[in-house]
Design an enzyme around this catalytic site. Structure first.
Site, short mmCIF file in Angstrom:
data_model
loop_
_atom_site.label_atom_id
_atom_site.label_comp_id
_atom_site.label_asym_id
_atom_site.label_seq_id
_atom_site.Cartn_x
_atom_site.Cartn_y
_atom_site.Cartn_z
N SER A 197 0.86 -1.19 0.00
CA SER A 197 0.00 0.00 0.00
C SER A 197 0.89 1.24 0.00
O SER A 197 1.63 1.45 -0.95
CB SER A 197 -0.94 -0.03 1.21
OG SER A 197 -1.82 1.07 1.19
N THR A 198 0.86 2.05 1.06
CA THR A 198 1.63 3.29 1.09
C THR A 198 3.12 3.00 0.92
O THR A 198 3.69 2.20 1.65
CB THR A 198 1.40 4.03 2.41
OG1 THR A 198 0.01 4.17 2.63
CG2 THR A 198 2.06 5.39 2.40
N HIS A 224 -2.73 -0.99 -3.33
CA HIS A 224 -3.88 -0.13 -3.06
C HIS A 224 -3.75 1.14 -3.89
O HIS A 224 -2.84 1.94 -3.66
CB HIS A 224 -3.95 0.23 -1.57
CG HIS A 224 -4.15 -0.95 -0.68
ND1 HIS A 224 -3.93 -0.90 0.68
CD2 HIS A 224 -4.56 -2.22 -0.94
CE1 HIS A 224 -4.20 -2.09 1.21
NE2 HIS A 224 -4.58 -2.90 0.25
N MET A 317 0.15 0.98 5.21
CA MET A 317 -0.57 1.15 6.47
C MET A 317 -1.68 0.11 6.57
O MET A 317 -2.14 -0.44 5.57
CB MET A 317 -1.13 2.56 6.58
CG MET A 317 -2.18 2.92 5.55
SD MET A 317 -2.70 4.66 5.69
CE MET A 317 -1.27 5.49 5.02
N ASP A 320 -3.92 -5.19 5.77
CA ASP A 320 -4.33 -5.99 4.62
C ASP A 320 -3.23 -6.97 4.25
O ASP A 320 -2.06 -6.61 4.21
CB ASP A 320 -4.65 -5.08 3.43
CG ASP A 320 -5.21 -5.85 2.25
OD1 ASP A 320 -5.85 -6.89 2.47
OD2 ASP A 320 -5.01 -5.40 1.11
#
Length: 376
Positions: A197-198, A224, A317, A320
């Site tokens: 993600s991030t 994401h 973050m 997931d």
């Protein structure tokens, strides 16, 4: 502690609304505003904020150039605002490469109508970005619980670097922190699955550019990212990598040397038909926070290729991927996680590691090399 923010944007309306929204939070304070990138660089040096929000299109100096200057002189977490277009995606990826931590869509209509959900997301993202600073004063992000039931039963109806070279480390990043003594023995895998993600766009680029054209396993990627961004991201990776990278489509077949990126806004699952992996693209399940969701993709691999998958969780973050990794691990598959020191946000890797699911914990710069060593 209060997070100090510098807002850089040439729109007076946007500067005013952003300042009002952020200052309404008890633990965020806007300490300055700048009307262009050059002012932003100068004010960043003077005010030393914890986080900078940055527009792209501005007079005097654009946002990407400003990010590069800030990272050169005083690295500070930067949150970019981008338009949800193909061009906006390209610009955003350039900004992330320049050193920005994360991005949000720039939606004037929602800002104008005082959307409470948008305000909540914006404030939370500012706090999350602040945690990415090496000197962050906030506690680590606690992994958010994920319902195993929702994972196992999704709604069923799917500065650029030359190929093969590693990108230089970001400021403060160590290339080779200590790695656990346990190392994965070389073996054949039906698929390598990577979730992030991030910080993921740059992390994926670092990993995938280290793989040779003849990499012996298929790869599936879950990042994401909004639907309008994933095509541009897949195109960029494909141009930089020796392996082939493209956005996954319904019915795609897994094959060695091909990496398929889950499309934004939807869910990607993998079916096993006679030993051949095939992609299913499903509508984004509103019950799940992430679309695409690593738990959904990893869970499908646990069922389709039990004991034959290598799962890799990179920076991001939240949590997931944890439940999907648990399902894969229960079948005998292996799990790797990025280490804390080289993660932009140590949420997803931390969740997997704290759950005791990891077989190896690796620095970002080592993951591509280890994949070449471990996958035969």
């Amino acid at each position: 502690m209060t997070v100090s923010v510098l807002v850089v944007d040439d729109s007076g309306f946007f500067r005013k609304r952003l300042t009002e929204i952020l200052n309404a939070s008890d633990n965020i304070k806007v300490v300055g505003v700048a009307t262009n990138g050059r002012e932003g660089v100068e004010m960043a040096a003077k005010l030393r904020p914890d986080v900078i929000t940055m527009d792209y299109e501005m007079p005097v100096m654009d946002g990407i150039t400003a990010v590069r200057e800030i990272m050169k002189h005083r690295p500070t977490p930067v949150l970019m605002f981008s338009s949800l277009t193909y061009e906006g995606a390209r610009v955003t990826l350039d900004a992330l490469e320049a050193g920005a931590v994360d991005f949000l869509p720039k939606n004037f209509e929602e800002i104008a109508r005082d959307s409470s959900q948008l305000q909540k997301i914006l404030r939370e993202r500012i706090l999350d970005v602040a945690r990415s600073s090496p000197g962050a004063r906030l506690p680590p992000v606690a992994p958010a619980p994920v319902s195993p039931a929702s994972v196992q039963r999704p709604t069923v109806a799917r500065e650029p670097i030359a190929p093969g070279r590693q990108q230089p480390a970001r400021p403060g990043e160590s290339e080779s922190p200590k790695t656990p003594a346990r190392r994965t023995a070389a073996r054949s895998f039906s698929v390598v699955a990577i979730g992030t993600s991030t910080g993921g766009p740059i992390a994926l680029q670092r990993v995938l550019t280290g793989l040779p054209a003849g990499f012996p396993a298929p790869l599936v990627l879950v990042q994401h990212m909004p639907a309008s961004f994933t095509p541009a991201f897949a195109d960029r990776l494909n141009k930089l990598c020796q392996i082939e990278v493209r956005q996954a489509e319904e019915g795609d077949l897994l094959r060695p040397g091909l990496a398929l990126l889950a499309p934004g806004g939807k869910q990607m699952m993998i079916e096993n038909r006679g030993g051949q992996g095939r992609i299913r693209i499903l509508p984004g399940d509103e019950r799940l926070n992430y679309r695409p969701c690593a738990d959904v993709t990893f869970g499908s691999l646990a069922r389709s290729f039990p004991g034959k998958t290598l799962g890799v969780i990179l920076t991001g973050m939240g949590a997931d991927g944890k439940e999907g990794c648990r399902m894969m691990k229960d079948t005998g598959s292996l799990i790797w996680a990025q280490d804390e020191k080289t993660s932009v946000i140590y949420g997803m890797p931390m969740a997997v590691t704290k759950a005791g699911l990891t077989d190896e914990i690796l620095a970002l710069g080592d993951i591509g090399t280890r994949l070449v060593e471990a996958v035969v």
